[in-house]
Design a protein around this motif. Structure first.
Motif, PDB file in Angstrom:
ATOM      1  N   ARG A   1     -51.070 -52.269   9.931  1.00 40.80           N
ATOM      2  CA  ARG A   1     -50.961 -51.732   8.724  1.00 40.80           C
ATOM      3  C   ARG A   1     -51.989 -51.309   8.194  1.00 40.80           C
ATOM      4  NH1 ARG A   1     -53.003 -55.364   4.070  1.00 40.80           N
ATOM      5  NH2 ARG A   1     -54.464 -56.854   5.584  1.00 40.80           N
ATOM      6  N   LEU A   2     -52.396 -50.616   7.211  1.00 40.22           N
ATOM      7  CA  LEU A   2     -53.617 -49.575   6.665  1.00 40.22           C
ATOM      8  C   LEU A   2     -54.231 -50.598   5.620  1.00 40.22           C
ATOM      9  CD1 LEU A   2     -53.071 -45.888   7.035  1.00 40.22           C
ATOM     10  CD2 LEU A   2     -53.799 -47.547   8.680  1.00 40.22           C
ATOM     11  N   MET A   3     -55.600 -50.649   5.741  1.00 46.32           N
ATOM     12  CA  MET A   3     -56.179 -51.838   4.858  1.00 46.32           C
ATOM     13  C   MET A   3     -56.813 -51.014   3.849  1.00 46.32           C
ATOM     14  SD  MET A   3     -59.164 -54.031   7.435  1.00 46.32           S
ATOM     15  CE  MET A   3     -58.198 -55.097   8.426  1.00 46.32           C
ATOM     16  N   SER A   4     -56.840 -51.964   2.257  1.00 45.63           N
ATOM     17  CA  SER A   4     -57.541 -51.501   1.650  1.00 45.63           C
ATOM     18  C   SER A   4     -58.186 -50.939   1.107  1.00 45.63           C
ATOM     19  CB  SER A   4     -57.116 -52.241   0.297  1.00 45.63           C
ATOM     20  OG  SER A   4     -57.815 -53.399   0.616  1.00 45.63           O
ATOM     21  N   PRO A   5     -59.662 -50.513   0.470  1.00 44.31           N
ATOM     22  CA  PRO A   5     -60.841 -50.496   0.571  1.00 44.31           C
ATOM     23  C   PRO A   5     -61.579 -51.855   0.671  1.00 44.31           C
ATOM     24  CG  PRO A   5     -59.886 -48.968  -1.288  1.00 44.31           C
ATOM     25  CD  PRO A   5     -59.055 -49.958  -0.961  1.00 44.31           C
ATOM     26  N   GLU A   6     -61.320 -52.879   0.331  1.00 48.91           N
ATOM     27  CA  GLU A   6     -61.962 -54.133  -0.233  1.00 48.91           C
ATOM     28  C   GLU A   6     -62.121 -54.217   1.505  1.00 48.91           C
ATOM     29  OE1 GLU A   6     -61.135 -51.892  -4.168  1.00 48.91           O
ATOM     30  OE2 GLU A   6     -59.807 -52.902  -2.278  1.00 48.91           O
TER      31      GLU A   6
END
Length: 204
Positions: free
Chosen positions: A110-115
């Protein structure tokens, strides 16, 4: 995977410890035509009954695009390895071999959000740079500098679904053969050979 009963660990804790100690993995995905791979450091996290791998990759690369298209990935953990010469066996007219330890962890990325990516980078940096003493610590960096570089990075989390491993350290040989192998490896100038000797000594 080359799997035989001789070359498997007795419990999962031994496998997880190997993963914790060998953090620079080869992360493999599939873009629909060819496999794609990248070498990255990861943090192995035990979350209840789940095992997760946390890391980051450069955005807009072939592997990052492949991870977006197909979330099925495999991380390969590799330890020390060495050529084992049959010349030191009790019966040297035998086949030589290679000793090594490796773990293959398959899962869903799962690719993460910027945060989330920000937090992952902070934790990774703090692992290797002491926040109190290192001039390269995360909290010593300018926030604008961090935000600028984060634009080129995407954090990821792999939820591990299956683990295979091979811990091949000549366990199928007699104690005398193993002792001879260790003595031979200890004389080598190869740092990996010396590490394999240390691993083999644990079994003697």
């Amino acid at each position: 995977m080359y799997k035989l009963p001789h070359f498997t660990a007795n419990n999962q804790d031994e496998i997880l410890e190997f993963m914790h100690q060998n953090t620079f993995v080869t992360l493999i995905g599939f873009d629909g035509e060819y496999p794609v791979a990248t070498q990255v450091p990861v943090k192995t996290v035990i979350d209840g009954e789940s095992i997760k791998l946390i890391g980051h990759v450069m955005t807009k690369t072939d592997h990052c695009k492949a991870f977006e298209q197909n979330p099925n990935v495999m991380a390969i953990f590799t330890g020390a390895h060495a050529y084992i010469s049959a010349s030191v066996y009790e019966k040297p007219a035998s086949v030589s071999t290679w000793n090594y330890k490796t773990v293959q962890a398959k899962g869903i990325i799962r690719l993460m959000s910027p945060e989330e990516t920000y937090q992952a980078i902070k934790e990774l940096t703090n692992k290797y740079e002491d926040p109190e003493t290192s001039p390269a610590a995360f909290n010593k960096m300018d926030e604008d500098y961090i935000q600028k570089h984060l634009k080129a990075i995407t954090g990821f989390e792999v939820l591990v679904k299956h683990i295979d491993h091979v811990f091949k350290m000549s366990q199928n040989h007699s104690a005398k053969n193993q002792e001879s192998i260790v003595a031979n490896l200890e004389k080598s100038d190869d740092i990996f050979a010396k590490e394999v000797a240390k691993e083999m000594n644990k079994n003697l």
